[in-house]
Design a protein around this motif. Structure first.
Motif, PDB file in Angstrom:
ATOM      1  N   ARG A 224      55.359   8.180  15.253  1.00 38.44           N
ATOM      2  CA  ARG A 224      56.274   8.282  14.123  1.00 38.44           C
ATOM      3  C   ARG A 224      57.038   9.608  14.146  1.00 38.44           C
ATOM      4  N   SER A 225      58.173   9.627  13.492  1.00 40.90           N
ATOM      5  CA  SER A 225      58.961  10.849  13.369  1.00 40.90           C
ATOM      6  C   SER A 225      58.232  11.829  12.456  1.00 40.90           C
ATOM      7  N   ILE A 226      58.340  13.114  12.771  1.00 40.70           N
ATOM      8  CA  ILE A 226      57.709  14.160  11.972  1.00 40.70           C
ATOM      9  C   ILE A 226      58.754  14.793  11.068  1.00 40.70           C
ATOM     10  N   HIS A 227      58.465  14.813   9.773  1.00 38.99           N
ATOM     11  CA  HIS A 227      59.387  15.378   8.791  1.00 38.99           C
ATOM     12  C   HIS A 227      58.949  16.793   8.427  1.00 38.99           C
ATOM     13  N   ALA A 228      59.909  17.668   8.269  1.00 41.94           N
ATOM     14  CA  ALA A 228      59.649  19.098   8.129  1.00 41.94           C
ATOM     15  C   ALA A 228      58.772  19.468   6.939  1.00 41.94           C
ATOM     16  N   SER A 229      58.895  18.781   5.843  1.00 43.73           N
ATOM     17  CA  SER A 229      58.209  19.210   4.622  1.00 43.73           C
ATOM     18  C   SER A 229      56.946  18.407   4.302  1.00 43.73           C
ATOM     19  N   LYS A 230      56.608  17.434   5.106  1.00 42.29           N
ATOM     20  CA  LYS A 230      55.484  16.563   4.767  1.00 42.29           C
ATOM     21  C   LYS A 230      54.148  17.135   5.244  1.00 42.29           C
ATOM     22  N   VAL A 231      53.102  16.856   4.472  1.00 44.65           N
ATOM     23  CA  VAL A 231      51.732  17.242   4.830  1.00 44.65           C
ATOM     24  C   VAL A 231      50.792  16.130   4.388  1.00 44.65           C
ATOM     25  N   ASN A 232      49.592  16.120   4.932  1.00 45.87           N
ATOM     26  CA  ASN A 232      48.557  15.198   4.469  1.00 45.87           C
ATOM     27  C   ASN A 232      47.934  15.712   3.178  1.00 45.87           C
ATOM     28  N   GLN A 233      47.354  14.805   2.440  1.00 45.30           N
ATOM     29  CA  GLN A 233      46.616  15.174   1.233  1.00 45.30           C
ATOM     30  C   GLN A 233      45.110  15.074   1.444  1.00 45.30           C
ATOM     31  N   PHE A 234      44.705  14.197   2.370  1.00 51.06           N
ATOM     32  CA  PHE A 234      43.279  13.946   2.568  1.00 51.06           C
ATOM     33  C   PHE A 234      42.951  13.913   4.059  1.00 51.06           C
ATOM     34  N   MET A 235      41.714  14.269   4.394  1.00 47.38           N
ATOM     35  CA  MET A 235      41.275  14.251   5.786  1.00 47.38           C
ATOM     36  C   MET A 235      41.250  12.837   6.347  1.00 47.38           C
ATOM     37  N   ARG A 236      41.069  11.851   5.476  1.00 47.11           N
ATOM     38  CA  ARG A 236      41.036  10.466   5.959  1.00 47.11           C
ATOM     39  C   ARG A 236      42.382  10.016   6.524  1.00 47.11           C
ATOM     40  N   GLN A 237      43.432  10.793   6.282  1.00 54.19           N
ATOM     41  CA  GLN A 237      44.746  10.473   6.830  1.00 54.19           C
ATOM     42  C   GLN A 237      44.899  10.958   8.270  1.00 54.19           C
ATOM     43  N   GLU A 238      43.922  11.672   8.761  1.00 58.53           N
ATOM     44  CA  GLU A 238      44.008  12.246  10.101  1.00 58.53           C
ATOM     45  C   GLU A 238      43.632  11.210  11.168  1.00 58.53           C
ATOM     46  N   PRO A 239      44.027  11.467  12.412  1.00 55.24           N
ATOM     47  CA  PRO A 239      43.695  10.535  13.494  1.00 55.24           C
ATOM     48  C   PRO A 239      42.239  10.674  13.914  1.00 55.24           C
ATOM     49  N   THR A 240      41.818   9.825  14.835  1.00 57.19           N
ATOM     50  CA  THR A 240      40.476   9.925  15.411  1.00 57.19           C
ATOM     51  C   THR A 240      40.496  11.028  16.460  1.00 57.19           C
ATOM     52  N   TRP A 241      40.041  12.208  16.069  1.00 49.87           N
ATOM     53  CA  TRP A 241      40.162  13.387  16.942  1.00 49.87           C
ATOM     54  C   TRP A 241      39.371  13.241  18.240  1.00 49.87           C
ATOM     55  N   GLY A 242      38.250  12.520  18.211  1.00 49.24           N
ATOM     56  CA  GLY A 242      37.412  12.416  19.402  1.00 49.24           C
ATOM     57  C   GLY A 242      37.908  11.442  20.451  1.00 49.24           C
ATOM     58  N   ASP A 243      38.946  10.683  20.121  1.00 47.89           N
ATOM     59  CA  ASP A 243      39.552   9.757  21.082  1.00 47.89           C
ATOM     60  C   ASP A 243      40.391  10.584  22.046  1.00 47.89           C
ATOM     61  N   VAL A 244      39.919  10.762  23.287  1.00 51.27           N
ATOM     62  CA  VAL A 244      40.577  11.703  24.195  1.00 51.27           C
ATOM     63  C   VAL A 244      42.001  11.284  24.552  1.00 51.27           C
ATOM     64  N   GLY A 245      42.276   9.984  24.589  1.00 57.07           N
ATOM     65  CA  GLY A 245      43.633   9.534  24.854  1.00 57.07           C
ATOM     66  C   GLY A 245      44.583   9.982  23.757  1.00 57.07           C
ATOM     67  N   ARG A 246      44.160   9.789  22.521  1.00 58.02           N
ATOM     68  CA  ARG A 246      44.976  10.221  21.386  1.00 58.02           C
ATOM     69  C   ARG A 246      45.016  11.738  21.289  1.00 58.02           C
ATOM     70  N   LEU A 247      43.925  12.382  21.640  1.00 56.26           N
ATOM     71  CA  LEU A 247      43.857  13.840  21.579  1.00 56.26           C
ATOM     72  C   LEU A 247      44.896  14.460  22.504  1.00 56.26           C
ATOM     73  N   ILE A 248      45.014  13.929  23.701  1.00 56.06           N
ATOM     74  CA  ILE A 248      46.005  14.434  24.648  1.00 56.06           C
ATOM     75  C   ILE A 248      47.417  14.227  24.110  1.00 56.06           C
ATOM     76  N   THR A 249      47.655  13.069  23.513  1.00 53.39           N
ATOM     77  CA  THR A 249      48.973  12.792  22.935  1.00 53.39           C
ATOM     78  C   THR A 249      49.311  13.775  21.825  1.00 53.39           C
ATOM     79  N   LEU A 250      48.384  14.022  20.918  1.00 50.81           N
ATOM     80  CA  LEU A 250      48.684  14.880  19.776  1.00 50.81           C
ATOM     81  C   LEU A 250      48.802  16.349  20.187  1.00 50.81           C
ATOM     82  N   ILE A 251      48.063  16.774  21.206  1.00 45.82           N
ATOM     83  CA  ILE A 251      48.198  18.151  21.694  1.00 45.82           C
ATOM     84  C   ILE A 251      49.619  18.401  22.176  1.00 45.82           C
ATOM     85  N   GLN A 252      50.197  17.407  22.845  1.00 41.66           N
ATOM     86  CA  GLN A 252      51.551  17.554  23.374  1.00 41.66           C
ATOM     87  C   GLN A 252      52.602  17.614  22.277  1.00 41.66           C
TER      88      GLN A 252
END
Length: 215
Positions: A98-126
């Protein structure tokens, strides 16, 4: 500024505790009711997965805030908003494409991705791009099977259905299967490439990645 060495030590302590739990259960299993063995095994798998995902989340957050590696290399903070709410939002957008908007933030930790999924982890690091991205991409990009096998087994243990069971059965080619009646049983199958049971092989792989990511 927090040191990545602290993350490394914390994870190593958790692995030592979980390895001891697994070893004691392995020795006591013949004299314990099989249902209890299954529950205790699922507990070890769950705690290992939680320890791993917590490490992955924390090292991304600490890297963005600025830190220092175990070798003494200074990691400057990332430019911009480095609150967990903002980083979690960017990470979620990254793995969802998804597109990232400059002023948006999460409100809850449950909105975060699955950090331990290494495939997704590599994507989000980039996308999130902490200053030490190269080191993190190298660590989490290592050709080790432990994180994926742990994730699939954990998912099958707590979301039992034909699909998740099929995901675990697809891993049989990597192990010497002797006894399998529940997804958690994969933890006690032999990994012939490492001459140890799967649960210990997974721990070893996680430790290698953690060592590399914090060095």
């Amino acid at each position: 500024m927090k040191m990545l060495g602290g993350l490394h030590k914390t994870f190593e302590r958790k692995i030592a505790i979980l390895s001891d739990r697994a070893s004691r259960l392995q020795s006591e299993a013949p004299s314990i009711d099989p249902v209890r063995v299954r529950y205790l095994t699922e507990g070890i798998i769950s705690d290992l997965w939680q320890s791993w995902t917590n490490f992955c989340r924390t090292i991304i957050l600490e890297s963005c805030l600025g830190s220092k590696s175990r070798s003494g290399q200074l990691i400057p903070p990332r430019m911009g908003d480095n609150s967990w709410q903002r980083i979690g939002y960017e990470a979620f957008c990254a793995v969802r494409g998804r597109s990232i908007h400059a002023s948006k933030v999460n409100q809850f930790m449950r909105q975060e991705p699955t950090w331990g999924d290494v495939g997704r982890l590599i994507t989000l690091i980039q996308v999130v791009r902490p200053v030490n991205s190269a080191m993190l991409l190298t660590a989490f990009g290592l050709p080790l099977l432990g994180p994926v096998h742990l994730q699939r087994t954990r998912n099958a243990c707590f979301h039992k259905n034909a699909d998740t069971l099929g995901d675990v059965r697809s891993l049989f080619i990597h192990y010497r299967i002797m006894n399998f009646s529940s997804p958690c049983d994969l933890a006690w199958q032999l990994d012939p490439t490492k001459s140890t049971l799967a649960i210990y092989a997974w721990m070893d792989d996680l430790e290698v990645m953690v060592d590399k990511a914090t060095q």
